[in-house]
Write a protein that holds these residues in place. Structure first.
Motif, mmCIF file in Angstrom:
data_model
loop_
_atom_site.group_PDB
_atom_site.id
_atom_site.type_symbol
_atom_site.label_atom_id
_atom_site.label_comp_id
_atom_site.label_asym_id
_atom_site.label_seq_id
_atom_site.Cartn_x
_atom_site.Cartn_y
_atom_site.Cartn_z
ATOM 1 N N GLU A 1 -5.251 9.009 -6.219
ATOM 2 C CA GLU A 1 -5.603 7.930 -5.298
ATOM 3 C C GLU A 1 -4.354 7.176 -4.828
ATOM 4 O O GLU A 1 -3.361 7.084 -5.542
ATOM 5 N N TRP A 2 -4.433 6.620 -3.638
ATOM 6 C CA TRP A 2 -3.366 5.737 -3.151
ATOM 7 C C TRP A 2 -3.368 4.460 -3.997
ATOM 8 O O TRP A 2 -4.311 4.199 -4.745
ATOM 9 N N LEU A 3 -2.309 3.661 -3.853
ATOM 10 C CA LEU A 3 -2.178 2.457 -4.668
ATOM 11 C C LEU A 3 -1.979 1.225 -3.793
ATOM 12 O O LEU A 3 -1.060 1.166 -2.970
ATOM 13 N N GLY B 1 -5.813 -2.876 -5.841
ATOM 14 C CA GLY B 1 -7.049 -2.543 -5.153
ATOM 15 C C GLY B 1 -7.573 -3.707 -4.336
ATOM 16 O O GLY B 1 -7.095 -4.842 -4.450
ATOM 17 N N ASN C 1 -11.000 1.894 -5.247
ATOM 18 C CA ASN C 1 -10.446 2.987 -6.035
ATOM 19 C C ASN C 1 -8.932 3.086 -5.903
ATOM 20 O O ASN C 1 -8.289 3.843 -6.638
ATOM 21 N N ASP C 2 -8.361 2.322 -4.974
ATOM 22 C CA ASP C 2 -6.901 2.343 -4.787
ATOM 23 C C ASP C 2 -6.230 1.374 -5.756
ATOM 24 O O ASP C 2 -5.429 0.521 -5.376
ATOM 25 N N LYS D 1 1.345 5.622 -1.030
ATOM 26 C CA LYS D 1 0.673 6.910 -1.234
ATOM 27 C C LYS D 1 0.611 7.217 -2.728
ATOM 28 O O LYS D 1 1.281 6.557 -3.532
ATOM 29 N N PRO D 2 -0.184 8.203 -3.132
ATOM 30 C CA PRO D 2 -0.429 8.413 -4.570
ATOM 31 C C PRO D 2 0.859 8.454 -5.399
ATOM 32 O O PRO D 2 1.755 9.264 -5.130
ATOM 33 N N ARG E 1 -11.308 -1.116 -0.776
ATOM 34 C CA ARG E 1 -10.727 0.108 -1.356
ATOM 35 C C ARG E 1 -10.605 -0.075 -2.873
ATOM 36 O O ARG E 1 -9.515 -0.216 -3.416
ATOM 37 N N TRP F 1 0.861 -1.188 0.000
ATOM 38 C CA TRP F 1 0.000 0.000 0.000
ATOM 39 C C TRP F 1 0.895 1.235 0.000
ATOM 40 O O TRP F 1 1.706 1.430 0.910
#
Length: 480
Positions: A468-470, A399, A405-406, A373-374, A403, A371
């Protein structure tokens, strides 16, 4: 002598029963009960159970304020609880085990008020295994009910349906006589359970303890099942792949189902300790709770569970009172469990990692993930293999259900051949692009037919900055 030992152990359990005032529903109190109980074991059980060095360790531990870290160390050092429990088993159907196998599958079964799924479970184990896999497994069934008439009927059914497996030494049916069981009536009503339920679950703990004790030297690994389970196709091959992928990693329990004590895998060398542990606390709580405590006491903090699950609960009626039990594992897949090979590799990324969701978690077979950050354009996530490999298939998922959208909104996957040292990390000097991510996922088969060289690196390349975060949920590699 056997009865003398048995009465000694019964006396210990009676002493523990009088210690109920010490017990509170907290982990520390639970651990305290165990340490005090081990001290009594030291005083009452002969030296074959606890060696001289362990006696001193118990005395020292009892004089210190208990804390979980010291306790884990103490329990691990009590590895000399590895002697067999003194039980003379009755062999109801068996031929001598010709050799040690890779995996023993243990089942314990009692008479049910409604339904009987044992024969279907045994059938599923054998039918879902290939001829080569059958050579590496043994199935041990403990008919644990004290009703001899029921046992006779079950033995007759088992021998009629699975005679060739018994003759081949793959199937053994045993019974531990009632005389070896501790007190089962008038036990503590922990969690306000009714007396009949306390008796049922307490006896079940002892049933499993005697089963584990029997299986300690039959194979390298042991998997615990219930008697109402359906198996995935080629489950043994899947288990072997997982064990190989974790080589060099410390683990106590691997879980191939999320239900109860179905699909829990152990090293066989841990079975004697686990058997003793279940006997020590047979009346305290259900078996699956004790298994969780055992894992923690041997310093495996986190659950290591694999998806999809290899075993599914198929019974409709519980073995307790015939009550309905419709639990299902929604992660179960009956068809071939195609676990990736994921060869040994190092992972690097220049993205900002969130907390401890580091890069290696995306490459693990365990249910965890990376996980970050963008990410920005040009950011990378690189896998460098220890040795060049021929890849048959690659699959990358981003994703999660929580979550959605990540995901990686804009990215590509590249492969490379020649490794160099670059900014304190290793990666390849040039890459060939295999393709783009679509809806956060990448999957490609027949990679070896598209790439003319053995692959040393895989790179996930961010082609456009996203807000978005990944989450990279899994990276799966199948080699040719």
């Amino acid at each position: 002598e056997r009865m003398f030992k048995f009465h000694q152990v019964k006396h210990i359990f009676e002493i523990l029963d009088k210690m109920r005032c010490l017990r509170k529903r907290s982990t520390v109190s639970f651990l305290g009960v165990l340490v005090i109980f081990l001290l009594f074991m030291n005083l009452y059980i002969e030296d074959s159970y606890v060696l001289e060095g362990d006696k001193q360790l118990i005395r020292e531990t009892s004089t210190h304020q208990l804390n979980s870290e010291r306790y884990v160390h103490t329990f691990k050092d009590l590895s000399n609880f590895s002697g067999a429990i003194n039980v003379t088993y009755r062999y109801l159907a068996s031929t001598p085990l010709q050799r040690k196998r890779f995996l023993t599958i243990g089942l314990s079964s009692v008479k049910r008020k409604k339904g009987n799924y044992l024969l279907e479970t045994i059938k599923s184990i054998f039918e879902q295994s290939s001829y080569e896999e059958l050579k590496e497994i043994s199935v041990v069934v403990h008919l644990a009910d004290f009703n001899s008439s029921w046992r006779e009927v079950m033995v007759q059914d088992i021998t009629q349906k699975f005679a060739h497996h018994i003759i081949a030494g793959r199937l053994v049916v045993i019974h531990a006589p009632e005389e070896y069981y501790p007190i089962l009536d008038g036990l503590k009503r922990n969690y306000n359970d009714p007396e009949d339920r306390v008796r049922f679950r307490s006896k079940q703990n002892v049933d499993y303890a005697f089963l584990l004790n029997f299986c300690a030297n039959t194979s390298d690994y042991y998997v615990m099942l219930e008697d109402d389970v359906r198996c995935s196709k080629n489950f043994l091959t899947a288990i072997k792949k997982v064990i190989t992928s974790l080589e060099g990693t410390y683990w106590v329990t691997l879980e191939f189902s999320k239900l109860g004590y179905i699909g829990k895998l152990y090293h066989s060398h841990d079975l004697p300790r686990l058997a003793h542990f279940l006997l020590m606390f047979y009346q305290e709580m259900p078996c699956d709770w004790l298994l969780t405590h055992f894992r923690g006491l041997l310093a495996q903090k986190n659950v290591i569970r694999f998806k999809p699950s290899l075993f599914q609960h198929m019974g409709y009626y519980s073995s307790y009172k015939g009550t309905e039990n419709k639990l299902k594992d929604d992660d179960f897949e009956e068809e071939s469990f195609d676990i990736p090979d994921n060869p040994p590799a190092s992972l690097y990324t220049n993205m900002n990692v969130f907390e401890n969701y580091d890069a290696s978690k995306a490459y693990s077979s365990v249910d965890e993930y990376f996980w970050g950050k963008p990410p920005s354009t040009g950011d990378t996530f690189v896998i460098v293999f220890e040795n060049p490999i021929v890849i048959k298939k690659i699959k990358v998922s981003t994703g999660t259900e929580d979550r959605q959208n990540d995901i990686l909104h804009h990215g590509a996957l590249d492969v490379g051949e020649n490794v160099i040292l670059f900014k304190q990390s290793r990666q390849c000097d040039t890459y060939i692009r295999l393709g783009e991510f679509k809806n956060g996922n990448f999957e490609m088969s027949d990679v070896n037919q598209k790439i003319p060289f053995d692959i040393k690196c895989i790179r996930i390349y961010i082609t456009k900055t996203q807000k978005e975060w990944l989450i990279i949920r899994s990276i799966s590699i199948w080699t040719s």
